[in-house]
Design a protein around this motif. Structure first.
Motif, short mmCIF file in Angstrom:
data_model
loop_
_atom_site.label_atom_id
_atom_site.label_comp_id
_atom_site.label_asym_id
_atom_site.label_seq_id
_atom_site.Cartn_x
_atom_site.Cartn_y
_atom_site.Cartn_z
N SER A 43 38.37 -61.20 67.95
CA SER A 43 38.18 -61.73 66.61
C SER A 43 37.91 -60.58 65.65
N LEU A 44 38.22 -60.80 64.40
CA LEU A 44 37.92 -59.81 63.37
C LEU A 44 36.42 -59.63 63.20
N LEU A 45 35.67 -60.74 63.27
CA LEU A 45 34.23 -60.68 63.00
C LEU A 45 33.44 -60.07 64.15
N ALA A 46 34.08 -59.89 65.31
CA ALA A 46 33.44 -59.17 66.41
C ALA A 46 33.99 -57.76 66.52
N GLY A 47 34.93 -57.41 65.64
CA GLY A 47 35.58 -56.11 65.69
C GLY A 47 35.59 -55.42 64.34
N PRO A 48 36.76 -55.26 63.72
CA PRO A 48 36.86 -54.44 62.51
C PRO A 48 36.10 -54.97 61.31
N ALA A 49 35.76 -56.27 61.28
CA ALA A 49 35.03 -56.82 60.14
C ALA A 49 33.61 -57.26 60.53
N ALA A 50 33.08 -56.71 61.62
CA ALA A 50 31.77 -57.14 62.11
C ALA A 50 30.65 -56.88 61.10
N ALA A 51 30.76 -55.83 60.30
CA ALA A 51 29.72 -55.51 59.33
C ALA A 51 29.57 -56.59 58.26
N LEU A 52 30.59 -57.41 58.07
CA LEU A 52 30.53 -58.48 57.07
C LEU A 52 29.86 -59.74 57.60
N ALA A 53 29.59 -59.80 58.89
CA ALA A 53 29.07 -61.03 59.50
C ALA A 53 27.86 -60.77 60.38
N PRO A 54 26.74 -60.28 59.81
CA PRO A 54 25.56 -60.01 60.64
C PRO A 54 24.96 -61.27 61.26
N GLY B 11 26.89 -63.54 55.85
CA GLY B 11 26.42 -62.25 55.36
C GLY B 11 26.74 -62.13 53.89
N PRO B 12 26.26 -61.10 53.24
CA PRO B 12 26.52 -60.94 51.81
C PRO B 12 27.97 -60.56 51.53
N THR B 13 28.43 -60.93 50.36
CA THR B 13 29.74 -60.47 49.89
C THR B 13 29.63 -58.98 49.60
N GLN B 14 30.55 -58.20 50.12
CA GLN B 14 30.45 -56.75 49.98
C GLN B 14 31.84 -56.11 49.99
N PRO B 15 31.91 -54.85 49.59
CA PRO B 15 33.22 -54.17 49.56
C PRO B 15 33.86 -54.13 50.94
N PHE B 16 35.16 -54.35 50.91
CA PHE B 16 35.96 -54.28 52.14
C PHE B 16 37.35 -53.87 51.72
N GLY B 17 37.79 -52.71 52.16
CA GLY B 17 39.04 -52.17 51.62
C GLY B 17 38.83 -51.77 50.16
N ARG B 18 39.72 -52.25 49.27
CA ARG B 18 39.61 -51.94 47.84
C ARG B 18 39.02 -53.09 47.02
N ALA C 205 34.85 -58.90 50.01
CA ALA C 205 35.17 -59.91 51.02
C ALA C 205 33.87 -60.49 51.55
N PHE C 206 33.97 -61.63 52.21
CA PHE C 206 32.78 -62.24 52.81
C PHE C 206 33.18 -63.01 54.06
N ALA C 207 32.22 -63.16 54.96
CA ALA C 207 32.42 -63.92 56.19
C ALA C 207 31.71 -65.26 56.06
#
Length: 242
Positions: free
Chosen positions: A75-86, A159-166, A169-171
Motif C-alpha cells: 500500500s502507499l500508506l505503508a510505503g512511499p506515503a507513510a509520513a502522511l498517515a501516522p 494525519g495532517p494535510t501536508q506537502p507531498f510532491g509539489r 495531500a492528505f490520508a
C-alpha cells in the motif's frame, strides 16, 4: 468496474484514465509515486489486484476514476506515503482496501448523460461491501479534501494535510459496511448506483464497452418473455453465422 480480467475490453478507456493520471498526478502535482520505467503514471499498485472504477459519460469518455486494491501485501500508506498517515492501523488486515488516484469530474457545464458525482461514491461502497471490506484507507490531493469531507462518507483523516510532491495531500480512512451504505443511499435518495461489470468476453469483435453496456441496460428493461425471445434470436443468428 474494471478488474484485470476485463482490462482488454477497456483499453481505450484505461488509456484515457492513465493519460489523465499522468497529466495530473505526475506532471501537475509531482507525486513521487510513479515507476518511471513503465509507460504513463503507474506504480506497484497497478497490478493484477487493482480494481478501477470508471465513470463513463454518454459519449464514452472517462469523466472520473479511482483505483482500489487490498493493502495486505502492499500500500502507499505503508510505503512511499507513510509520513502522511501516522494514525494508519492494521494495514495488513484482509478486510482493508486502499483508494488512490481519485480523479474527480472536470469543472464546467456537464455533457448530456453526465455521471453524477455521488454515483462513484455509491459504487465504491457497494463494491467494498460485496467483498466484505470494512475499511478503506486512501490518499488524495489537498484540493479534494473539502469535497470528500462533505461527501456523506464516514471519513476521518489519518494525519495532517501536508506537502507531498509539489502540492498538498492528505490520508484518510472510510468506515465501510451495510449501515454506511444505507446512510449514503438515504442521503442521495438513490436505491443503487449504476454499477456495472461486463461479463468476460475473450473476443469482443470490435464492439466497444459502451455498446456492450447499452445492450445490457436495454436487456434489463425487458420483460422475461421478451428477454427469452431476444436470447433465442441471438442464438439463431449465431448458428446461422457459424
Amino acid at each position: 468496474m474494471v478488474s484485470l480480467a476485463a482490462q482488454a475490453l477497456y483499453r481505450r478507456e484505461l488509456d484515457q484514465m492513465f493519460g489523465r493520471r499522468t497529466a495530473h498526478f505526475r506532471d501537475h502535482l509531482g507525486w513521487p509515486l510513479g515507476d518511471e520505467t513503465r509507460p504513463g503514471e503507474r506504480d506497484a499498485g497497478d497490478d493484477d489486484q487493482a480494481l478501477y472504477l470508471l465513470a463513463l459519460e454518454a459519449d464514452g469518455l472517462v469523466s472520473a476514476s479511482l483505483r482500489v486494491r487490498p493493502t495486505r501485501d502492499w500500500s502507499l500508506l505503508a510505503g512511499p506515503a507513510a509520513a502522511l498517515a501516522p494514525e494508519a492501523r492494521d494495514l495488513d488486515a484482509p478486510d482493508v482496501w486502499e483508494l488512490s488516484r481519485l480523479l474527480l469530474p472536470p469543472l464546467g457545464p456537464g455533457r448530456p448523460g453526465r455521471v453524477r458525482p455521488f454515483e462513484l461514491r455509491l459504487a465504491l461502497l457497494e463494491e467494498a461491501c460485496d467483498h466484505g471490506i470494512r475499511r478503506i484507507v486512501g490518499l488524495a490531493e489537498g484540493l479534494a479534501e473539502a469535497v470528500l469531507m462533505r461527501s456523506g462518507l464516514p471519513i476521518r483523516k489519518l494525519g495532517p494535510t501536508q506537502p507531498f510532491g509539489r502540492a498538498l495531500a492528505f490520508a484518510f480512512e472510510i468506515e465501510v459496511g451495510p449501515q454506511a451504505l444505507a446512510a449514503l443511499h438515504a442521503r442521495e435518495g438513490e436505491a443503487q448506483a449504476r454499477r456495472l461489470r461486463l461479463p468476460l468476453i475473450s473476443d469482443p469483435g470490435g464492439v466497444s464497452p459502451l455498446e456492450m453496456e447499452e445492450m445490457l441496460e436495454a436487456a434489463r428493461r425487458l420483460e422475461p418473455v421478451q428477454l427469452r425471445a431476444l436470447i433465442a434470436a441471438l442464438r439463431q443468428a449465431g448458428d446461422e453465422e457459424n
